[in-house]
Design a protein around this motif. Sequence first.
Motif, short mmCIF file in Angstrom:
data_model
loop_
_atom_site.label_atom_id
_atom_site.label_comp_id
_atom_site.label_asym_id
_atom_site.label_seq_id
_atom_site.Cartn_x
_atom_site.Cartn_y
_atom_site.Cartn_z
N TRP A 26 -1.12 13.11 1.12
CA TRP A 26 -0.15 12.02 1.30
C TRP A 26 -0.07 11.66 2.77
N VAL A 27 -0.56 10.46 3.10
CA VAL A 27 -0.65 10.04 4.49
C VAL A 27 0.18 8.78 4.73
N THR A 28 0.46 8.52 6.00
CA THR A 28 1.28 7.37 6.38
C THR A 28 0.41 6.22 6.85
N GLU A 29 1.06 5.11 7.14
CA GLU A 29 0.35 3.93 7.65
C GLU A 29 -0.29 4.20 9.01
N ARG A 30 0.24 5.20 9.70
CA ARG A 30 -0.33 5.57 11.00
C ARG A 30 -1.30 6.74 10.89
N LEU A 55 0.84 -1.21 0.00
CA LEU A 55 0.00 0.00 0.00
C LEU A 55 0.88 1.26 0.00
N ALA A 56 1.93 1.25 0.83
CA ALA A 56 2.85 2.39 0.88
C ALA A 56 3.57 2.55 -0.45
N ALA A 57 3.90 1.44 -1.09
CA ALA A 57 4.57 1.51 -2.38
C ALA A 57 3.65 2.11 -3.45
N MET A 58 2.36 1.81 -3.39
CA MET A 58 1.40 2.40 -4.32
C MET A 58 1.31 3.92 -4.09
N ARG A 59 1.30 4.30 -2.82
CA ARG A 59 1.29 5.73 -2.49
C ARG A 59 2.55 6.40 -3.01
N ASP A 60 3.69 5.78 -2.80
CA ASP A 60 4.97 6.37 -3.22
C ASP A 60 5.04 6.54 -4.73
N SER A 61 4.49 5.58 -5.45
CA SER A 61 4.48 5.68 -6.91
C SER A 61 3.66 6.89 -7.36
N ALA A 62 2.48 7.07 -6.77
CA ALA A 62 1.65 8.22 -7.11
C ALA A 62 2.32 9.52 -6.68
N LEU A 63 2.98 9.49 -5.54
CA LEU A 63 3.67 10.67 -5.02
C LEU A 63 4.75 11.15 -5.98
N ARG A 69 8.22 21.47 -4.91
CA ARG A 69 9.27 21.21 -3.94
C ARG A 69 8.74 20.21 -2.91
N ARG A 70 9.65 19.62 -2.14
CA ARG A 70 9.23 18.63 -1.14
C ARG A 70 8.21 19.21 -0.16
N ARG A 71 8.53 20.34 0.41
CA ARG A 71 7.65 20.93 1.43
C ARG A 71 6.29 21.25 0.84
N GLU A 72 6.28 21.74 -0.38
CA GLU A 72 5.02 22.08 -1.03
C GLU A 72 4.15 20.85 -1.20
N SER A 73 4.75 19.75 -1.58
CA SER A 73 3.98 18.54 -1.87
C SER A 73 3.45 17.87 -0.61
N VAL A 74 4.32 17.69 0.39
CA VAL A 74 3.86 16.96 1.58
C VAL A 74 2.83 17.76 2.38
N HIS A 75 2.77 19.07 2.16
CA HIS A 75 1.78 19.89 2.86
C HIS A 75 0.49 20.07 2.06
N LEU A 76 0.37 19.40 0.95
CA LEU A 76 -0.86 19.48 0.18
C LEU A 76 -2.00 18.80 0.93
N ASP A 77 -3.16 19.43 0.94
CA ASP A 77 -4.37 18.83 1.47
C ASP A 77 -5.29 18.49 0.30
N VAL A 78 -6.24 17.61 0.57
CA VAL A 78 -7.22 17.24 -0.46
C VAL A 78 -7.96 18.48 -0.96
N ALA A 79 -8.19 19.42 -0.06
CA ALA A 79 -8.90 20.65 -0.43
C ALA A 79 -8.09 21.53 -1.38
N ASP A 80 -6.80 21.24 -1.54
CA ASP A 80 -5.96 22.04 -2.42
C ASP A 80 -6.06 21.62 -3.89
N GLU A 109 -8.94 4.77 -4.32
CA GLU A 109 -8.67 3.36 -4.04
C GLU A 109 -7.58 3.12 -3.00
N VAL A 110 -6.59 3.99 -2.96
CA VAL A 110 -5.42 3.74 -2.10
C VAL A 110 -5.51 4.49 -0.77
N ARG A 111 -5.69 5.78 -0.83
CA ARG A 111 -5.67 6.59 0.39
C ARG A 111 -6.70 6.13 1.42
N PRO A 112 -7.93 5.80 1.05
CA PRO A 112 -8.90 5.36 2.07
C PRO A 112 -8.44 4.14 2.86
#
Length: 374
Positions: free
Chosen positions: A278-282, A182-190, A200-211, A264-267
Amino acid sequence: MARAADLAGAAHLMLVDGVSYLDPEPAVFEAMLEGWTKQQRSRFLNWDGTIKPRLSLVRRFAEFTNQYPWQWQPAEVEAFIDHLRAKTPTFTVSSGRGYQNHLRLFCEYITDARYGWMNVCQERFGQVPVQILHEWNTVTHVSEYEGDPSRRPLTYDEIQALFDAADGRVEEIRKRGRKGALAAMRDSALLKSYYAYGMRRRESVHLDVADLRRNPKAPQYGRHGAVFVRYGKSSKGSPPKRRTVFTVPEMDWIVDVLDHYLTEVRPRFGAGKHPAIWVTERSGRLSRRSANEAFDAARKAADLPEELKLHCLRHSYITHLVEFDYPERFVQDQAGHVYASTTAIYTGVSDEYRNRLLQRKLTHRYPGIWEDPK
């Protein structure tokens, strides 16, 4: 001597009148650092990104010299930079300039008569601080770009190999019956989104669905017509810059990638109402370090050069937009650069693209004489 002005960080505001310190040297030094902190905060500079690293550097320099600021001379800072270069092979020109600039700023603060530190040092120690960094003992800025030369754009074949490797990791993990598919699928999309929007890294990891935004001019992309970046690179003393990055037709394959990931993946991460894309396993927000690790794993699987880093995808995006013949201003706005010269630094167009331009010009200049070879 004249009394200093009541400025944030002034000596008479940092030291208590009439108090004799048992150990005056460290007490005055700490008061200087506290005053410099207040002076920088009054300019709305960021604590973690600007003030804290500067204070840490001044402390490191004082520890290296085993002296206090009113004792420093140019020879000490020259020895300090030489020591860092010898100790750290990766210590770059830009890092050296940054260190020198920070120490220069501190010296400017304690030698500015308006803050009164020279008066204090003269009265208590019989010495006054001086500026120890000058044009003749600092790094000269002679080049527009002094960054890591390994930060280059990837070729189209390398991009494809990277994405194929990222997708391949999902199947490999599944076949081995290991956790992490599941994490590998997320990483591929990322990784694909990094390239498709050049963030940039900071820009991407701080993206919300609302963005995720719709683009009325491209309704076929649905909610993936644009991305609203809220954590763009900021100038010193200013909040993060914002911009909208449009989905371009040449990279509209990202629409299906994001749609699949979000539906399919994030939920399956159990993120619930967490706003992050982009969320983690936790069920937390993915970190910049994890984004780096995702790229490194795919790069290694694709057998690409080790010196390539995640930021190379941003270089690739900007270069490829130029090769797609987008106007310079559009590319600059997409990348979030204030100056076109910065965008130019990121651009490394291919020989194939330059040959196409040359061929086009020759055909236009010599019609009927010079023909495009098929």
